[in-house]
Design an enzyme around this catalytic site. Structure first.
Site, PDB file in Angstrom:
ATOM      1  N   ALA A 178       2.249  -0.942 -18.091  1.00  0.00           N
ATOM      2  CA  ALA A 178       1.448  -0.207 -17.107  1.00  0.00           C
ATOM      3  C   ALA A 178       2.021   1.175 -16.822  1.00  0.00           C
ATOM      4  O   ALA A 178       1.283   2.115 -16.536  1.00  0.00           O
ATOM      5  CB  ALA A 178       1.340  -1.006 -15.813  1.00  0.00           C
ATOM      6  N   ARG A 223       6.488  -6.520 -10.251  1.00  0.00           N
ATOM      7  CA  ARG A 223       7.659  -7.138 -10.861  1.00  0.00           C
ATOM      8  C   ARG A 223       7.322  -8.599 -11.149  1.00  0.00           C
ATOM      9  O   ARG A 223       6.663  -9.272 -10.347  1.00  0.00           O
ATOM     10  CB  ARG A 223       8.882  -7.046  -9.927  1.00  0.00           C
ATOM     11  CG  ARG A 223       9.470  -5.647  -9.841  1.00  0.00           C
ATOM     12  CD  ARG A 223      10.183  -5.279 -11.142  1.00  0.00           C
ATOM     13  NE  ARG A 223      10.730  -3.913 -11.105  1.00  0.00           N
ATOM     14  CZ  ARG A 223      10.092  -2.849 -11.572  1.00  0.00           C
ATOM     15  NH1 ARG A 223       8.875  -2.990 -12.093  1.00  0.00           N
ATOM     16  NH2 ARG A 223      10.650  -1.665 -11.528  1.00  0.00           N
ATOM     17  N   GLU A 228      11.614 -10.964 -19.663  1.00  0.00           N
ATOM     18  CA  GLU A 228      10.920 -10.106 -20.622  1.00  0.00           C
ATOM     19  C   GLU A 228      11.842  -9.714 -21.784  1.00  0.00           C
ATOM     20  O   GLU A 228      12.953  -9.243 -21.540  1.00  0.00           O
ATOM     21  CB  GLU A 228      10.422  -8.838 -19.926  1.00  0.00           C
ATOM     22  CG  GLU A 228       9.430  -9.109 -18.814  1.00  0.00           C
ATOM     23  CD  GLU A 228       9.008  -7.856 -18.055  1.00  0.00           C
ATOM     24  OE1 GLU A 228       8.105  -7.948 -17.213  1.00  0.00           O
ATOM     25  OE2 GLU A 228       9.609  -6.773 -18.298  1.00  0.00           O
ATOM     26  N   HIS A 233       4.582  -5.198 -20.128  1.00  0.00           N
ATOM     27  CA  HIS A 233       5.215  -4.266 -19.187  1.00  0.00           C
ATOM     28  C   HIS A 233       4.895  -2.822 -19.598  1.00  0.00           C
ATOM     29  O   HIS A 233       5.770  -1.959 -19.697  1.00  0.00           O
ATOM     30  CB  HIS A 233       6.733  -4.480 -19.133  1.00  0.00           C
ATOM     31  CG  HIS A 233       7.343  -4.013 -17.848  1.00  0.00           C
ATOM     32  ND1 HIS A 233       8.369  -4.674 -17.219  1.00  0.00           N
ATOM     33  CD2 HIS A 233       7.061  -2.938 -17.060  1.00  0.00           C
ATOM     34  CE1 HIS A 233       8.721  -4.031 -16.115  1.00  0.00           C
ATOM     35  NE2 HIS A 233       7.931  -2.971 -16.003  1.00  0.00           N
ATOM     36  N   THR A 255       1.106  -5.930 -11.515  1.00  0.00           N
ATOM     37  CA  THR A 255       1.725  -4.839 -12.265  1.00  0.00           C
ATOM     38  C   THR A 255       2.984  -4.353 -11.546  1.00  0.00           C
ATOM     39  O   THR A 255       3.400  -3.211 -11.725  1.00  0.00           O
ATOM     40  CB  THR A 255       0.744  -3.655 -12.460  1.00  0.00           C
ATOM     41  OG1 THR A 255       0.257  -3.232 -11.180  1.00  0.00           O
ATOM     42  CG2 THR A 255      -0.429  -4.046 -13.345  1.00  0.00           C
ATOM     43  N   LEU A 315       0.843  -1.207   0.000  1.00  0.00           N
ATOM     44  CA  LEU A 315       0.000   0.000   0.000  1.00  0.00           C
ATOM     45  C   LEU A 315       0.872   1.248   0.000  1.00  0.00           C
ATOM     46  O   LEU A 315       0.743   2.116   0.858  1.00  0.00           O
ATOM     47  CB  LEU A 315      -0.954  -0.009   1.194  1.00  0.00           C
ATOM     48  CG  LEU A 315      -2.205   0.864   1.042  1.00  0.00           C
ATOM     49  CD1 LEU A 315      -3.111   0.328  -0.054  1.00  0.00           C
ATOM     50  CD2 LEU A 315      -2.981   0.934   2.355  1.00  0.00           C
ATOM     51  N   GLY A 316       1.763   1.330  -0.970  1.00  0.00           N
ATOM     52  CA  GLY A 316       2.566   2.529  -1.164  1.00  0.00           C
ATOM     53  C   GLY A 316       1.837   3.498  -2.073  1.00  0.00           C
ATOM     54  O   GLY A 316       0.601   3.545  -2.092  1.00  0.00           O
ATOM     55  N   ILE A 345       1.426   3.564  -5.399  1.00  0.00           N
ATOM     56  CA  ILE A 345       0.562   2.945  -6.399  1.00  0.00           C
ATOM     57  C   ILE A 345      -0.560   2.167  -5.737  1.00  0.00           C
ATOM     58  O   ILE A 345      -1.727   2.260  -6.151  1.00  0.00           O
ATOM     59  CB  ILE A 345       1.386   2.044  -7.333  1.00  0.00           C
ATOM     60  CG1 ILE A 345       2.357   2.905  -8.154  1.00  0.00           C
ATOM     61  CG2 ILE A 345       0.479   1.241  -8.248  1.00  0.00           C
ATOM     62  CD1 ILE A 345       3.376   2.112  -8.943  1.00  0.00           C
TER      63      ILE A 345
END
Length: 285
Positions: free
Chosen positions: A260, A213, A242, A258, A211, A134-135, A137
């Protein structure tokens, strides 16, 4: 001041106070990089005047931070450059899973016109969504989902008091939520944070969105759960490798490349913020 830059987006963010170079030189005082250009101990030790490493990304798991710390080199990133973009993408992926958007589109392209072709669809309103991390983003995602009528549970290494958000242990969150979305950095503690045991403990037909890592999730276990029908759906914007040698395919799986983080504004912001923070380290106004 010589600055070693990896990637093509730096020239527009750098002015005449820095001399941009593309190969390591002894006079280099800063390195500018991206996830696709790892910075290892060997490079750090090859630059005797190095003072700062800047990455135009949220995370810095592609940089040998321990080596940088040993040599007194500051490492700066831009965790705030794409908060809104990633939050929007996360909610879009959740909506796509809940409403079967991708599957319905694919079926129409194959000549099928079946409103029930994606199976039993639901509404976002009323879902219990677990947010892991809950940072910046995670909070932005919570704001959007609360406005849509979701019940929000959260887990974080440092619980933050937020109205209408219930903090629980990870095990409870994973096993009791209708959907789980991940917003944590990649560290030794978070690598495969969501593994086979966690996926098997999720509710039948639960949804998983990542979304953050790629290595935070055991993608193989996700594919097995989707193919067996144990997991209701998954949306992955990131993968451990990736691009993947073989694209993952499974029922009710959505994969985006990747993307987002991306908007034109965010991409520009990433480079300019990173350069500004490197300037601060170097004392260049």
């Amino acid at each position: 001041m010589k600055v070693l830059a990896y990637g093509d987006g730096w020239p527009a963010a750098i002015d005449s106070r820095f001399e941009l170079v593309r190969e390591p030189e002894p006079e280099v005082v800063a390195v500018l990089t991206l996830h696709t250009f790892p910075i290892d101990r060997e490079l750090i030790e090859a630059l005797p005047m190095l003072q700062a490493i800047g990455t135009a990304t949220v995370g810095f798991d592609h940089i040998d931070v321990d080596a940088a710390d040993e040599h007194g080199v500051a490492v700066v990133s831009v965790p705030d450059y794409c908060t809104e973009e990633v939050a929007d993408h996360t909610v879009a992926l959740l909506y796509a899973l809940v409403r079967g958007i991708v599957e319905l589109d694919r079926r129409v392209a194959r000549g099928l016109w079946e409103p029930r072709g994606a199976g039993r669809l639901r509404t976002v309103a009323g879902l219990r969504v677990g947010i892991v991390g809950l940072g910046r983003i995670g909070n932005a995602v919570a704001t959007r989902l609360l406005a849509l009528g979701c019940e929000i549970w959260a887990n974080d290494v440092v619980p933050v008091v937020r109205d209408r958000v219930r903090f629980v242990e990870l095990e409870e969150l994973v096993s009791e939520c209708d959907a789980v979305t991940l917003h944590v950095p990649l560290t030794e503690e978070t690598r495969r944070l969501i593994g086979r045991a966690e996926i098997e403990s999720m509710r039948p037909a639960a949804l998983l969105v990542n979304t953050s890592r790629g290595a935070v999730v055991d993608v193989g276990a996700v594919l097995v759960a989707l193919r067996s029908g144990r997991l209701g759906g998954a949306a992955l914007d990131v993968l451990p490798n990736e691009p993947p040698a073989v694209p993952p395919v499974a029922p009710n799986l959505i994969v985006t490349p990747h993307a987002a983080y991306y908007s034109e504004a965010a991409e520009k912001r990433a480079y300019t913020l990173c350069v500004a923070r490197v300037r601060e380290v170097l004392g260049v106004a």
